[in-house]
Design a protein around this motif. Structure first.
Motif, mmCIF file in Angstrom:
data_model
loop_
_atom_site.group_PDB
_atom_site.id
_atom_site.type_symbol
_atom_site.label_atom_id
_atom_site.label_comp_id
_atom_site.label_asym_id
_atom_site.label_seq_id
_atom_site.Cartn_x
_atom_site.Cartn_y
_atom_site.Cartn_z
ATOM 1 N N LEU A 89 -2.879 -2.205 -18.351
ATOM 2 C CA LEU A 89 -2.087 -1.035 -18.712
ATOM 3 C C LEU A 89 -0.666 -1.163 -18.166
ATOM 4 O O LEU A 89 0.314 -0.847 -18.846
ATOM 5 N N ASN A 90 -0.544 -1.657 -16.946
ATOM 6 C CA ASN A 90 0.760 -1.783 -16.293
ATOM 7 C C ASN A 90 1.537 -3.030 -16.722
ATOM 8 O O ASN A 90 2.743 -3.090 -16.507
ATOM 9 N N TYR A 91 0.875 -4.011 -17.339
ATOM 10 C CA TYR A 91 1.611 -5.152 -17.896
ATOM 11 C C TYR A 91 2.501 -4.698 -19.050
ATOM 12 O O TYR A 91 3.556 -5.274 -19.297
ATOM 13 N N MET A 92 2.005 -3.727 -19.831
ATOM 14 C CA MET A 92 2.724 -3.174 -20.981
ATOM 15 C C MET A 92 2.981 -4.192 -22.085
ATOM 16 O O MET A 92 4.022 -4.186 -22.739
ATOM 17 N N ASP A 93 2.006 -5.041 -22.351
ATOM 18 C CA ASP A 93 2.082 -5.955 -23.495
ATOM 19 C C ASP A 93 2.225 -5.191 -24.806
ATOM 20 O O ASP A 93 2.782 -5.708 -25.784
ATOM 21 N N ASN A 98 2.926 5.386 -8.579
ATOM 22 C CA ASN A 98 2.194 4.299 -9.246
ATOM 23 C C ASN A 98 2.207 3.031 -8.397
ATOM 24 O O ASN A 98 2.948 2.090 -8.685
ATOM 25 N N PRO A 99 1.390 2.963 -7.361
ATOM 26 C CA PRO A 99 1.362 1.748 -6.532
ATOM 27 C C PRO A 99 0.899 0.508 -7.285
ATOM 28 O O PRO A 99 1.382 -0.591 -7.024
ATOM 29 N N THR A 100 -0.017 0.673 -8.251
ATOM 30 C CA THR A 100 -0.478 -0.495 -9.020
ATOM 31 C C THR A 100 0.679 -1.124 -9.794
ATOM 32 O O THR A 100 0.859 -2.343 -9.792
ATOM 33 N N GLY A 101 1.470 -0.287 -10.451
ATOM 34 C CA GLY A 101 2.587 -0.796 -11.230
ATOM 35 C C GLY A 101 3.661 -1.455 -10.405
ATOM 36 O O GLY A 101 4.460 -2.235 -10.935
ATOM 37 N N SER A 102 3.707 -1.153 -9.111
ATOM 38 C CA SER A 102 4.717 -1.746 -8.238
ATOM 39 C C SER A 102 4.267 -3.035 -7.582
ATOM 40 O O SER A 102 5.055 -3.679 -6.892
ATOM 41 N N GLU A 103 3.003 -3.407 -7.766
ATOM 42 C CA GLU A 103 2.546 -4.683 -7.220
ATOM 43 C C GLU A 103 3.294 -5.821 -7.912
ATOM 44 O O GLU A 103 3.690 -5.725 -9.072
ATOM 45 N N ALA A 104 3.453 -6.910 -7.188
ATOM 46 C CA ALA A 104 4.300 -8.006 -7.674
ATOM 47 C C ALA A 104 3.784 -8.640 -8.965
ATOM 48 O O ALA A 104 4.575 -8.997 -9.843
ATOM 49 N N TYR A 105 2.476 -8.779 -9.092
ATOM 50 C CA TYR A 105 1.947 -9.471 -10.276
ATOM 51 C C TYR A 105 2.161 -8.664 -11.564
ATOM 52 O O TYR A 105 2.757 -9.191 -12.519
ATOM 53 N N PRO A 106 1.722 -7.402 -11.641
ATOM 54 C CA PRO A 106 2.022 -6.654 -12.872
ATOM 55 C C PRO A 106 3.510 -6.448 -13.091
ATOM 56 O O PRO A 106 3.967 -6.418 -14.245
ATOM 57 N N LYS A 158 0.832 -1.201 0.000
ATOM 58 C CA LYS A 158 0.000 0.000 0.000
ATOM 59 C C LYS A 158 0.861 1.243 0.000
ATOM 60 O O LYS A 158 1.296 1.717 -1.041
ATOM 61 N N GLN A 159 1.157 1.776 1.174
ATOM 62 C CA GLN A 159 1.872 3.047 1.218
ATOM 63 C C GLN A 159 3.220 3.007 0.529
ATOM 64 O O GLN A 159 3.658 3.991 -0.050
ATOM 65 N N LYS A 160 3.934 1.872 0.590
ATOM 66 C CA LYS A 160 5.299 1.840 0.102
ATOM 67 C C LYS A 160 5.440 1.248 -1.298
ATOM 68 O O LYS A 160 6.543 1.141 -1.803
ATOM 69 N N THR A 161 4.334 0.856 -1.905
ATOM 70 C CA THR A 161 4.461 0.133 -3.182
ATOM 71 C C THR A 161 5.097 0.970 -4.274
ATOM 72 O O THR A 161 5.766 0.446 -5.158
ATOM 73 N N GLY A 162 4.915 2.278 -4.260
ATOM 74 C CA GLY A 162 5.462 3.105 -5.323
ATOM 75 C C GLY A 162 6.899 3.519 -5.112
ATOM 76 O O GLY A 162 7.497 4.142 -5.982
ATOM 77 N N ARG A 163 7.485 3.210 -3.979
ATOM 78 C CA ARG A 163 8.829 3.677 -3.674
ATOM 79 C C ARG A 163 9.861 2.641 -4.095
ATOM 80 O O ARG A 163 10.055 1.632 -3.429
ATOM 81 N N VAL A 164 10.473 2.871 -5.209
ATOM 82 C CA VAL A 164 11.488 1.954 -5.728
ATOM 83 C C VAL A 164 12.839 2.655 -5.682
ATOM 84 O O VAL A 164 13.036 3.677 -6.328
ATOM 85 N N THR A 165 13.745 2.112 -4.889
ATOM 86 C CA THR A 165 15.096 2.652 -4.841
ATOM 87 C C THR A 165 15.840 2.218 -6.095
ATOM 88 O O THR A 165 15.902 1.031 -6.411
ATOM 89 N N SER A 181 15.979 -2.579 -10.332
ATOM 90 C CA SER A 181 15.364 -2.159 -9.073
ATOM 91 C C SER A 181 13.984 -2.794 -8.896
ATOM 92 O O SER A 181 13.609 -3.200 -7.786
ATOM 93 N N GLN A 182 13.227 -2.899 -9.985
ATOM 94 C CA GLN A 182 11.917 -3.556 -9.911
ATOM 95 C C GLN A 182 12.077 -5.036 -9.572
ATOM 96 O O GLN A 182 11.298 -5.601 -8.791
ATOM 97 N N TYR A 183 13.087 -5.668 -10.165
ATOM 98 C CA TYR A 183 13.338 -7.080 -9.852
ATOM 99 C C TYR A 183 13.780 -7.256 -8.394
ATOM 100 O O TYR A 183 13.409 -8.235 -7.738
ATOM 101 N N GLN A 184 14.571 -6.325 -7.908
ATOM 102 C CA GLN A 184 15.000 -6.407 -6.524
ATOM 103 C C GLN A 184 13.784 -6.342 -5.592
ATOM 104 O O GLN A 184 13.691 -7.086 -4.613
ATOM 105 N N LYS A 185 12.844 -5.467 -5.913
ATOM 106 C CA LYS A 185 11.638 -5.358 -5.097
ATOM 107 C C LYS A 185 10.767 -6.610 -5.224
ATOM 108 O O LYS A 185 10.206 -7.095 -4.233
ATOM 109 N N LEU A 186 10.649 -7.137 -6.446
ATOM 110 C CA LEU A 186 9.893 -8.373 -6.644
ATOM 111 C C LEU A 186 10.508 -9.508 -5.840
ATOM 112 O O LEU A 186 9.796 -10.296 -5.194
ATOM 113 N N TYR A 187 11.821 -9.595 -5.862
ATOM 114 C CA TYR A 187 12.552 -10.633 -5.128
ATOM 115 C C TYR A 187 12.208 -10.608 -3.643
ATOM 116 O O TYR A 187 12.134 -11.665 -2.988
#
Length: 527
Positions: free
Chosen positions: A90-94, A120-128, A31-38, A161-167
């Motif tokens: 939209l966030n899958y970006m097919d 963009n918290p939706t885009g930072s969720e693990a599934y998309p 929720k609050q932290k989903t959009g914060r990608v270092t 960075s996105q992969y690190q967060k997914l991990y």
């Protein structure tokens, strides 16, 4: 929702799911932290890949998209006015991989996504994130020589960075297809960045999850033909990436394991599809979302995969083909107890085609929104089976939840006859027994509420929109494709209903309702 409903829902969850549900809620990572990608600095290496399955066109103009049959302009990455699933797409970006898109146009959308990711918290969720990262790697790999170095560094840093967060945020709280998608994507990330921790986590997860999620007959255990095709496509993508990019020791063993699972899934798909290659719309299934069986078989052949014919068994689905009849039926449990989110209350449901033309069909799905239509499409009344006291065989609720659920208590079968019982109506004091008796001249279906004690049921049959009802009598209904003859009924009626072949598209059709006491049967013969 009452306390018992919640109890019968939660009691099936695994301890791991409950632990991570609590952990993620406390940490508020989703929720609050989903959009914060270092942003972490890391360079990737393009992958050599053979032709994958082409994505459909979803970016129609500079700012207009088409997802789930809804055409709408871009507002922002999180605007859910067209549904949560629409914004997920939209966030899958097919669309980065759709035919005809230019490198400059695709690049502008990647840059826009990176620049706006902090909001963009939706885009930072693990599934998309899982789906999008594979799309980025595919796009970068095919366009590598045309991407300026400064651009590539920006993309690689964001991607890593996105992969690190997914991990760090694997979807252990959900498990099932979500966890499998996380693992698929980490495998791609490991290969692209030659990052051992991503690769090793992916291999460990894939070994565990594919062994559990792919049943011995080859079905994905959530029992949605649509998700089966989606997950098979991604599995073939992983084989593609591994086969032509040797970056870790022992890759040949991973390839061999994934190929074994792919062959199983191909065999099941080959067994469940109709002669025209389409899937039955059982559980959460719709057309226009997954690659077609034709595309998947062609992709598998490009990867030099061969598969054999397997009988349908552990999935609970059965296929009957004889004379003009082609029938898929369900005599299994609704799916894994701890993840029934894509299951329907459809025990003993079936679809039937005659000479390749659909006659009896499932109602399909048109939405994932938690609304009345979603509730209806999961209930027993939307399927070709029996209601007792107006109740569904399994207690579906909340869009993706199931409380008490039907269990198969008996199953006998031979080549032309299947007899099965389930206990979904135990609160009414009965079990539902259904007999499917089949030959090349007619289909016979017999329903009994056991023990025989004056219990009332309603049998439901949903007709394809192309079916015309010619006549209705006390004990028969004639259509342009077949004649239904009924025995042991109290009342027969025709009702208006809607079915969905695709998301956000519902088509008017007719349904047959039959009231009966204790026991009834009906036959279906060609006209």
């Amino acid at each position: 929702m009452n306390v018992l409903t919640y109890y019968h829902t939660v009691k099936h969850l695994r301890i791991k799911q409950m632990y991570y549900q609590i952990k993620y809620r406390i940490s508020k990572r989703h929720k609050q932290k989903t959009g914060r990608v270092t942003i972490l600095k890391k360079s990737g290496s393009p992958l050599q890949l053979i032709k994958w399955i082409t994505k459909d066109i979803s970016l129609l103009s500079d700012t207009t998209f088409l997802f789930l049959n809804i055409e709408a302009p871009f507002y922002n990455w999180n605007d859910e006015r067209n549904s949560k699933l629409w914004i997920y797409n939209l966030n899958y970006m097919d669309y980065l991989l759709q035919p005809g898109i230019s490198i400059s146009e695709a690049s502008s959308w990647i840059n826009k996504f990176i620049d706006e990711l902090p909001e963009n918290p939706t885009g930072s969720e693990a599934y998309p994130t899982s789906l999008r990262c594979i799309n980025w790697i595919k796009f970068i790999s095919k366009s590598y020589s045309s991407i300026p170095d400064i651009q590539l560094r920006k993309w690689d840093n964001s991607l890593y960075s996105q992969y690190q967060k997914l991990y760090l945020n694997i979807e252990y709280h959900l498990l099932g297809n979500h966890l499998l998608e996380n693992a698929y994507s980490l495998l791609w990330g490991g290969l692209y960045f030659q990052e051992g921790k991503f690769y090793e986590k992916a291999v460990w997860l894939l070994t565990q999850e594919l062994n559990e999620q792919i049943l011995p007959d080859g079905a994905h255990y959530e029992l949605s033909p649509m998700y089966h095709e989606i997950l098979l496509d991604r599995l073939l993508d992983c084989i593609n990436a591994l086969k032509y990019n040797e970056r870790f020791e022992g890759q040949e063993y991973v390839i061999s394991f994934l190929e074994e699972k792919a062959r199983l899934m191909l065999s099941w798909l080959n067994a469940i599809i109709y002669k025209d290659g389409t899937i039955p719309l059982l559980n959460d299934s719709a057309y226009g979302i997954a690659p077609t069986s034709k595309e998947l078989f062609a992709y598998a052949k490009r990867l030099d995969l061969q598969w054999s014919v397997h009988k349908l068994k552990e999935s609970g689905y059965r296929k009957f083909v004889s004379g003009p009849f082609e029938m898929v039926l369900d005599v299994g449990n609704i799916g894994p107890d701890y993840i029934p989110g894509h299951a329907h209350a459809d025990t003993f449901n079936y679809e039937l085609r005659i000479d390749g033309k659909p006659l009896v069909i499932d109602s399909g799905i048109s939405t994932y929104e938690k609304n009345e239509r979603r509730q209806y499409e999961r209930e027993t009344r939307a399927h070709n089976t029996v209601l007792v006291n107006g109740n569904s065989s399994s207690e579906v609720w909340g869009g993706f939840r199931v409380a008490q659920r039907a269990k198969i208590t008996g199953l006998k079968e031979d080549k032309y006859c299947i007899t099965a019982c389930h206990n979904g109506f135990r609160e009414s004091g009965v079990e539902h027994q259904r007999i499917f008796n089949m030959n090349d001249k007619e289909i016979m279906i017999c329903d009994s509420l056991l023990p025989i004690s004056g219990k009332n049921g309603i049998n439901l049959i949903h007709l394809h929109p192309d079916i015309r009802i010619i006549s209705v009598n006390n004990d028969s209904i004639k259509t342009n494709l077949a004649i239904f003859n009924f025995y042991g009924t109290d009342e027969i009626w025709i009702e208006d209903c809607e079915i969905a072949f695709e998301y956000n598209k519902r088509v008017a059709t007719k349904g047959i309702g039959i009231a009966f006491t204790n026991q009834m049967q009906y036959t279906i013969r060609c006209d």
